[in-house]
Design a protein around this motif. Structure first.
Motif, short mmCIF file in Angstrom:
data_model
loop_
_atom_site.label_atom_id
_atom_site.label_comp_id
_atom_site.label_asym_id
_atom_site.label_seq_id
_atom_site.Cartn_x
_atom_site.Cartn_y
_atom_site.Cartn_z
N ALA A 92 16.34 16.72 8.79
CA ALA A 92 15.56 15.39 8.62
C ALA A 92 15.72 14.40 9.60
CB ALA A 92 16.27 14.60 7.29
N GLY A 93 14.78 13.82 9.77
CA GLY A 93 14.86 12.68 10.92
C GLY A 93 14.48 11.42 10.39
N PRO A 94 15.21 10.62 9.59
CA PRO A 94 14.63 9.53 8.86
C PRO A 94 14.63 8.35 9.90
CG PRO A 94 17.22 9.85 8.49
CD PRO A 94 16.52 11.11 9.34
N MET A 95 13.26 7.35 9.49
CA MET A 95 13.35 6.31 10.43
C MET A 95 12.82 5.07 9.54
SD MET A 95 10.71 8.26 13.29
CE MET A 95 9.84 9.25 11.62
N THR A 96 13.05 4.08 10.15
CA THR A 96 13.03 2.81 9.67
C THR A 96 12.13 1.82 10.58
OG1 THR A 96 14.86 1.78 9.98
CG2 THR A 96 14.72 2.52 7.98
N GLY A 97 11.90 2.41 11.72
CA GLY A 97 10.97 1.74 12.85
C GLY A 97 9.45 1.79 12.51
N PHE A 98 8.76 0.92 11.88
CA PHE A 98 7.44 1.08 11.47
C PHE A 98 7.09 -0.29 10.98
CE2 PHE A 98 9.88 3.12 8.03
CZ PHE A 98 9.56 2.09 6.90
N ASP A 99 5.65 -0.50 10.68
CA ASP A 99 5.17 -1.72 10.08
C ASP A 99 5.21 -1.46 8.61
OD1 ASP A 99 3.57 -3.81 9.30
OD2 ASP A 99 1.92 -3.17 10.37
N ALA A 100 5.95 -2.01 7.93
CA ALA A 100 5.91 -1.45 6.58
C ALA A 100 4.62 -2.13 5.80
CB ALA A 100 7.04 -2.09 5.97
N GLU A 101 4.36 -3.40 6.18
CA GLU A 101 3.14 -3.87 5.37
C GLU A 101 1.85 -2.85 5.71
OE1 GLU A 101 0.23 -7.93 5.70
OE2 GLU A 101 2.57 -8.02 6.01
N GLY A 102 1.86 -2.64 6.90
CA GLY A 102 0.64 -1.51 7.34
C GLY A 102 0.49 -0.22 6.93
N ILE A 103 1.83 0.28 6.64
CA ILE A 103 2.05 1.52 5.92
C ILE A 103 1.59 1.29 4.30
CG2 ILE A 103 3.48 3.32 5.13
CD1 ILE A 103 4.84 3.40 7.73
N ASP A 104 2.16 0.21 3.67
CA ASP A 104 1.93 0.09 2.42
C ASP A 104 0.40 -0.23 2.15
OD1 ASP A 104 4.34 -0.19 1.82
OD2 ASP A 104 4.86 -2.14 1.55
N LYS A 105 -0.36 -0.85 2.98
CA LYS A 105 -1.88 -0.94 2.92
C LYS A 105 -2.53 0.16 3.12
CE LYS A 105 -2.19 -5.90 4.10
NZ LYS A 105 -2.66 -6.79 5.04
N GLU A 106 -1.93 1.22 3.99
CA GLU A 106 -2.61 2.44 4.34
C GLU A 106 -2.53 3.51 3.34
OE1 GLU A 106 -5.25 4.06 6.63
OE2 GLU A 106 -4.32 2.69 7.86
N PHE A 107 -1.50 3.52 2.68
CA PHE A 107 -0.94 4.59 1.87
C PHE A 107 -0.79 4.24 0.31
CE2 PHE A 107 -0.03 6.40 6.16
CZ PHE A 107 -0.71 7.54 6.06
N PHE A 108 -0.50 2.99 0.18
CA PHE A 108 -0.22 2.45 -1.26
C PHE A 108 -1.19 1.45 -1.61
CE2 PHE A 108 3.75 4.61 0.60
CZ PHE A 108 3.87 5.48 -0.38
N SER A 109 -2.49 1.68 -1.35
CA SER A 109 -3.44 0.42 -1.69
C SER A 109 -3.53 -0.36 -2.86
CB SER A 109 -4.69 0.85 -1.18
OG SER A 109 -5.29 1.81 -2.08
N HIS A 149 3.62 -0.23 -4.40
CA HIS A 149 4.63 0.59 -3.89
C HIS A 149 5.18 -0.15 -2.54
CE1 HIS A 149 2.55 3.51 -6.52
NE2 HIS A 149 3.67 4.22 -6.53
N SER A 150 6.57 0.16 -2.37
CA SER A 150 6.78 -0.47 -1.11
C SER A 150 7.56 0.69 -0.36
CB SER A 150 7.76 -1.43 -1.35
OG SER A 150 7.30 -2.54 -2.00
N VAL A 151 7.04 1.12 1.21
CA VAL A 151 7.74 1.98 1.83
C VAL A 151 9.01 1.57 2.19
CG1 VAL A 151 6.77 0.99 3.89
CG2 VAL A 151 7.29 3.46 3.96
N LEU A 152 9.89 2.56 2.14
CA LEU A 152 11.29 2.41 2.56
C LEU A 152 11.55 3.16 3.68
CD1 LEU A 152 12.93 3.07 -1.00
CD2 LEU A 152 12.42 0.82 0.15
N VAL A 153 11.41 4.52 3.90
CA VAL A 153 11.93 5.08 5.08
C VAL A 153 10.55 6.26 5.34
CG1 VAL A 153 13.43 6.90 5.73
CG2 VAL A 153 14.19 5.03 4.42
N VAL A 154 10.37 6.56 6.59
CA VAL A 154 9.52 7.74 7.13
C VAL A 154 10.60 8.74 7.53
CG1 VAL A 154 7.71 8.54 8.47
CG2 VAL A 154 7.61 6.24 7.29
#
Length: 196
Positions: free
Chosen positions: A143-160, A164-169
């Protein structure tokens, strides 16, 4: 030793397990992910909340959409991994509590206040993130867990739905060439544990 788990399993899950930064082209199947989930779903959460939600990013189109929200250092890794999982907290987990927790009928009312619910969802979903990573390792994958991302952008993109609130990719697969960075030091027992 004081551990019930045999040394080979300890190595697989902890001592030899590493965060992978490159992966082979070997696919990660839905059957593998289902087996991982069917193992780690037994990890405890407060009041059996189970707020973790997982989006498997497989298609090239979805991978591109995700990549736009990853930090520069994580984009290539995310684009090249055989499978990427977006792990999020379901802030409306309490809607599932009556069926998940039938012997505690007032559970739903405990989470009527959104701030309380979101705090609990985040804490318990993060516990489940840890279980998920260990489960990936138990499947013989990295596994390669990452927290380096735009959380608001991912929430809008995948959890419209806004619930939901993204935590880790997490990039998932078999380790590729030069997959590991040098292992960083770990704190010693005496630096972490105190007895009162």
């Amino acid at each position: 030793m004081s551990l019930a788990l045999d040394p080979a399993a300890q190595d697989l899950l902890f001592r030899e397990a590493r965060t992978a930064n490159t992966f082979t082209d070997d696919p990660v199947t839905d059957d593998q992910i289902e087996a991982i989930y069917d193992l780690v779903k037994y990890g405890p959460t407060s009041m059996n909340q189970q707020p973790l939600r997982i989006v498997l990013v497989r298609s090239a189109e979805a991978r591109e959409r995700l990549g736009e929200h990853m930090s520069e250092g994580n984009r290539k890794k995310t684009a090249a991994a055989p499978l990427v999982a977006v792990l999020a907290a379901d802030n409306e987990f309490h809607e599932e509590l009556p069926s998940q927790f039938p012997h505690f009928p007032q559970a739903k009312s405990l989470f009527a206040e959104r701030a309380v619910r979101e705090r609990s969802a985040k804490l318990n979903a993060l516990l489940q993130v840890g279980y998920f990573i260990i489960g990936v390792r138990a499947a013989g994958l990295a596994a390669g867990p990452m927290t380096g991302f735009d959380a608001e952008g991912i929430d809008k993109e995948f959890f419209s739905d806004g619930e939901h609130s993204v935590l880790v990719v997490v990039n998932i697969g078999r380790p590729g060439e030069n997959a590991w960075f040098t292992r960083s030091p770990r704190l010693a027992y005496a630096q972490v544990v105190t007895t009162v």
